[in-house]
Design a protein around this motif. Structure first.
Motif, PDB file in Angstrom:
ATOM      1  N   ALA A   1     -75.073 -41.644 -44.043  1.00  0.00           N
ATOM      2  CA  ALA A   1     -76.530 -41.539 -43.912  1.00  0.00           C
ATOM      3  C   ALA A   1     -77.023 -40.171 -44.368  1.00  0.00           C
ATOM      4  CB  ALA A   1     -76.940 -41.800 -42.458  1.00  0.00           C
ATOM      5  N   ASP A   2     -76.268 -39.115 -44.037  1.00  0.00           N
ATOM      6  CA  ASP A   2     -76.653 -37.767 -44.464  1.00  0.00           C
ATOM      7  C   ASP A   2     -76.557 -37.618 -45.980  1.00  0.00           C
ATOM      8  OD1 ASP A   2     -77.258 -36.920 -41.941  1.00  0.00           O
ATOM      9  OD2 ASP A   2     -75.308 -36.002 -41.556  1.00  0.00           O
ATOM     10  N   LEU A   3     -75.552 -38.247 -46.577  1.00  0.00           N
ATOM     11  CA  LEU A   3     -75.427 -38.190 -48.030  1.00  0.00           C
ATOM     12  C   LEU A   3     -76.592 -38.897 -48.708  1.00  0.00           C
ATOM     13  CD1 LEU A   3     -71.589 -38.819 -48.517  1.00  0.00           C
ATOM     14  CD2 LEU A   3     -72.824 -36.636 -48.592  1.00  0.00           C
ATOM     15  N   GLU A   4     -77.042 -39.999 -48.118  1.00  0.00           N
ATOM     16  CA  GLU A   4     -78.211 -40.687 -48.670  1.00  0.00           C
ATOM     17  C   GLU A   4     -79.461 -39.827 -48.525  1.00  0.00           C
ATOM     18  OE1 GLU A   4     -78.424 -43.466 -50.469  1.00  0.00           O
ATOM     19  OE2 GLU A   4     -76.231 -43.337 -50.436  1.00  0.00           O
ATOM     20  N   THR A   5     -79.561 -39.107 -47.405  1.00  0.00           N
ATOM     21  CA  THR A   5     -80.685 -38.189 -47.218  1.00  0.00           C
ATOM     22  C   THR A   5     -80.649 -37.088 -48.267  1.00  0.00           C
ATOM     23  OG1 THR A   5     -80.700 -38.620 -44.841  1.00  0.00           O
ATOM     24  CG2 THR A   5     -81.814 -36.629 -45.593  1.00  0.00           C
ATOM     25  N   LEU A   6     -79.448 -36.569 -48.532  1.00  0.00           N
ATOM     26  CA  LEU A   6     -79.284 -35.535 -49.553  1.00  0.00           C
ATOM     27  C   LEU A   6     -79.679 -36.077 -50.926  1.00  0.00           C
ATOM     28  CD1 LEU A   6     -78.214 -32.701 -50.337  1.00  0.00           C
ATOM     29  CD2 LEU A   6     -75.950 -33.762 -50.579  1.00  0.00           C
ATOM     30  N   ARG A   7     -79.239 -37.295 -51.225  1.00  0.00           N
ATOM     31  CA  ARG A   7     -79.563 -37.896 -52.512  1.00  0.00           C
ATOM     32  C   ARG A   7     -81.077 -38.078 -52.649  1.00  0.00           C
ATOM     33  NH1 ARG A   7     -75.667 -40.593 -54.860  1.00  0.00           N
ATOM     34  NH2 ARG A   7     -74.815 -41.127 -52.797  1.00  0.00           N
ATOM     35  N   ALA A   8     -81.704 -38.567 -51.582  1.00  0.00           N
ATOM     36  CA  ALA A   8     -83.151 -38.785 -51.614  1.00  0.00           C
ATOM     37  C   ALA A   8     -83.904 -37.470 -51.800  1.00  0.00           C
ATOM     38  CB  ALA A   8     -83.604 -39.477 -50.334  1.00  0.00           C
ATOM     39  N   TYR A   9     -83.385 -36.381 -51.212  1.00  0.00           N
ATOM     40  CA  TYR A   9     -84.030 -35.076 -51.335  1.00  0.00           C
ATOM     41  C   TYR A   9     -84.105 -34.653 -52.796  1.00  0.00           C
ATOM     42  CZ  TYR A   9     -85.068 -30.161 -50.311  1.00  0.00           C
ATOM     43  OH  TYR A   9     -85.653 -28.928 -50.252  1.00  0.00           O
ATOM     44  N   TYR A  10     -83.009 -34.823 -53.524  1.00  0.00           N
ATOM     45  CA  TYR A  10     -82.984 -34.456 -54.942  1.00  0.00           C
ATOM     46  C   TYR A  10     -83.818 -35.423 -55.783  1.00  0.00           C
ATOM     47  CZ  TYR A  10     -79.591 -30.635 -54.890  1.00  0.00           C
ATOM     48  OH  TYR A  10     -78.977 -29.417 -54.704  1.00  0.00           O
TER      49      TYR A  10
END
Length: 753
Positions: free
Chosen positions: A217-226
């Motif tokens: 979930a955190d990796l998806e949040t990171l991806r969405a941020y970029y």
């Protein structure tokens, strides 16, 4: 001659049984299993021709039941004898050393693997149960957990199964590293994560416990941020999770490739838009000339799907195709629509409600069976069910009907939660000492959707008991009916004695009529009798009112009210608006007056984790027919719900003997800025806030001006506790007058402002 068939099948054709006609079937070795279970599994009956194939099939079928440890077939003079050895039955399951999990939760999990009280015991299943228990502990970062299974034989072929667990200590995330980032700092990116490597509140949030699901979930949040900042080709190249030899420390390394930022130059629509291209273009939130934002693309495609849904196209597909130019850093976005087919709803199913009646959910639906699928009505229906407040989760699934191309079934799945609410409030001051308010409420009593509540206030100055009940669907059209019965005593603060009080018993009935999906208008009538009792230290205003109008006043108040609730959540609102207006008029009885009260709330999301809340409330009352406004209908201000840091009910006019008697006009404005507690990540159940309150209470002969306003400021903590929303605040007056009574520390459970 007797032959053991199991041995014969293994020995070869020399032991084969010649086919014969069955004369009888006998079963031996049964203790608990019903003989009918055995006979039902056999592929032959008396009178059938028996052969080796049927014998082998019988063995397979009996072993497949899982009831038997051993099965043999013997043939003797045309009779088949089935000899079984039953598996032992689990008499009890016990857990020792259990701290991290609830016993019932683990027992339920193991039952899914076939290990449960009353079920046959199998050593292989017990081994699988051990692995399942270890897997459960891995989800809590307890990598060193050990499980030992002990099987104790009991009488009547039963066993007790005991799982002895050594939990150990949880592994903690000691370090999170992000490698390859250049545009944004590592601290900025790690601040997006729910997982962390050293938050000071990890003892509460457990955010330093590793979970693969949380990391994903955190990796998806990171991806969405970029992706929301134009980095269309951002990628997480790899993730390494390393655990120390003692299984106590975890290191997470995330390797990323940022790529370059892209700017949108054009947005094109292709495909079938039902001839409503211009209508769909108004839904596009992607603006040419701005950086590519995946969030805007997702919002646009979702809006397109929902718009197709309003026309009955439940399975519309929108494909977003970016055409990138790496040389110029530009992208052209093409949205390709495929509406598929139009469908209608065959059936609506309700799932997950073990206590709440189906009709409580169904009556909130605006999408009907046997009518065209309408995505807008379905979303409205889901929101209406969610706003009931009875469920922690509400989801609607659309399923195709097998064999039909133009029908779907809707399944609304709900997860019930406890609907009882305990409200507690308290304050401390040098005069009133410790005061309490409390209430016990049940919003969904007996699963009927009806409300029943008892409220109690035990402060020295005001004591109230209220019994309320609400039937939200008194009529099939959604008109609600509510009854209130109350008994209230009031003693103004700073009195010089306790021999006098205002006693008001009363009752009322009101009806709520829904005028739209968000608006409800209320009509009501009540009757109450107020008595001014006692003489010692009676405030002058009360004395004068009693001399002119008598010690007892009977009032028949008529009420009209209106509410609109557009907040996204009643417990933790982050956006939306709430408005309320109530008008009370005493046209019959001894006291003649009108009294209005209006409230406005607005929640504004400043960032993903910061929310500003504003609350304003205005009360106004006036006497009718030449009579003064009844003093026992006065507004009070100060303390919880009005202007904090001032003593409860201490604002406004003061009688000549020093009693705070309230007034016929009140204004209070509250603002709160909610911020995340450091170390809690994105958890909204625990937040701290700063506040500024402004307001006062005025009497009939007082002039309202800015100079008379009181103000306070402070900070506090908001926590969605197991017994309800809790607020603890500490404030100080920033605008006060000599003689004002101060109450700096206050807490309350159950309300937002």
């Amino acid at each position: 001659m007797s032959i053991a068939l199991a041995a014969a099948l293994q020995a070869g054709s020399a032991w084969a049984v010649e086919p014969f006609q069955l004369k009888d079937i006998r079963v031996e070795g049964l203790q608990r299993t019903d003989a009918g279970t055995v006979f039902a599994s056999l592929p032959f009956r008396i009178g059938d021709t028996y052969n080796d194939e049927k014998g082998a099939a019988a063995l397979r079928a009996l072993f497949a039941t899982g009831l038997f440890k051993d099965v043999r077939l013997e043939v003797e003079e045309g009779v088949v004898i089935v000899i079984v050895e039953e598996r032992p039955v689990i008499a009890s399951i016990d857990f020792r050393g259990l701290k991290e999990f609830d016993k019932d939760t683990l027992a339920k999990s193991l039952k899914d693997f076939g290990i449960g009280e009353g079920l046959p015991f199998d050593k292989a299943l017990a081994d699988r149960a051990e692995q399942e228990l270890k897997r459960q502990y891995l989800t809590r970062s307890l990598y060193g957990a050990e499980v030992v299974t002990t099987v104790t034989p009991q009488e009547r072929n039963r066993v007790n199964v005991t799982f002895t667990i050594t939990e150990g200590t949880a592994a903690r995330i000691s370090e999170i590293r992000i490698v390859g980032n250049k545009v944004f700092s590592e601290s900025t990116l790690k601040g997006l994560f729910d997982l962390n490597d050293g938050g000071w509140l990890n003892w509460y949030t457990k955010a330093d416990r590793y979970s693969r699901a949380k990391l994903n979930a955190d990796l998806e949040t990171l991806r969405a941020y970029y992706l929301n900042r134009g980095y269309l080709e951002f990628n997480v190249d790899s993730t390494q999770v390393a655990i120390s030899p003692d299984k106590q420390d975890i290191t997470i390394t995330i390797n990323v490739s940022e790529g370059q930022p892209y700017t949108v130059t054009a947005v094109k629509l292709e495909g079938d838009y039902l001839g409503k291209d211009e209508d769909f273009k108004t839904l596009v939130t992607i603006k040419p000339g701005q950086p590519y934002r995946a969030e805007a693309v997702a919002e646009t495609t979702k809006a397109f799907v929902e718009r197709f849904g309003t026309f009955g196209y439940a399975f519309a597909r929108i494909d977003a195709r970016p055409e990138i130019d790496r040389t110029t850093g530009q992208v052209v976005l093409t949205l390709v629509a495929e509406p598929a087919r139009r469908v209608y709803v065959r059936r609506i199913n309700v799932a997950g409600n073990s206590r709440t009646r189906d009709e409580v959910v169904r009556r909130e639906f605006r999408q009907f069976e046997s009518s065209w699928y309408d995505g807008r009505k379905i979303k409205l229906s889901r929101d209406r069910v969610d706003r009931l407040g009875y469920f922690s989760e509400v989801n609607v699934e659309t399923n195709e009907v097998p064999g039909s191309i133009d029908q779907v079934d809707l399944t609304i799945t709900i997860k019930e939660k406890a609907t009882g609410n305990l409200l507690l409030g308290a304050g401390f001051s040098s005069a009133d000492k410790l005061s309490f308010t409390a209430s016990v409420k049940q919003d969904n009593i007996f699963g009927s959707g009806n409300y029943l509540g008892i409220e109690l206030n035990t402060s020295r100055s005001q004591r109230t008991v209220v019994l309320s009940t609400v039937d939200p669907y008194f009529t099939i059209d959604g008109i609600s009916r509510a009854f209130d019965i109350y008994y209230r005593t009031v003693k103004p603060l700073n009195s010089q004695g306790e021999e006098y009080e205002l006693v008001t018993p009363g009752a009322s009935i009101r009806f709520g009529v829904p005028f739209s999906e968000l608006d409800t208008v209320f009509f009501g009538v009540g009757v109450e009798r107020t008595q001014i009792k006692g003489d010692a230290a009676l405030p002058q205003n009360y004395f004068n009112y009693r001399e002119n109008f008598g010690a007892t006043s009977t009032t028949v108040p008529l009420t009209v009210g209106w509410t609109r609730d557009g907040r996204d959540s009643a417990l933790v609102p982050t956006q939306g608006r709430y408005m309320r207006l109530n008008l009370e008029a005493g046209l019959l009885g001894d006291a003649r007056y009108w009294r209005a009260n209006t409230q406005f709330q607005q929640y504004i999301p400043l960032t993903r984790r910061f929310t500003l809340g504003v609350n304003a409330e205005l009360g106004w009352g006036k006497g009718l027919g030449g009579k003064p406004y009844p003093i026992f209908k006065n507004f009070y201000g100060g303390g919880l719900g009005t202007v904090r840091a001032f003593d409860q009910g201490s604002l406004g006019p003061v009688d000549v003997i020093g009693a705070y008697i309230g007034g016929n006009r009140r204004l209070n404005i509250n603002s709160e800025l909610y911020l995340p507690v450091p170390g809690t990540g994105n958890d909204r159940t625990l937040r701290w806030f700063t506040y500024v309150d402004v307001g006062n209470v005025w009497g009939e002969n007082e002039k309202i001006n800015a100079d008379s306003l009181r103000a306070s400021a402070g900070l506090g903590v908001s926590w969605i506790s197991p017994v309800g929303p809790l607020k603890l605040s500490y404030g100080t007056p920033i605008r006060k007058q000599p003689g004002d009574r101060i109450q700096r520390l206050q807490f309350q459970i159950g309300t937002a402002f």
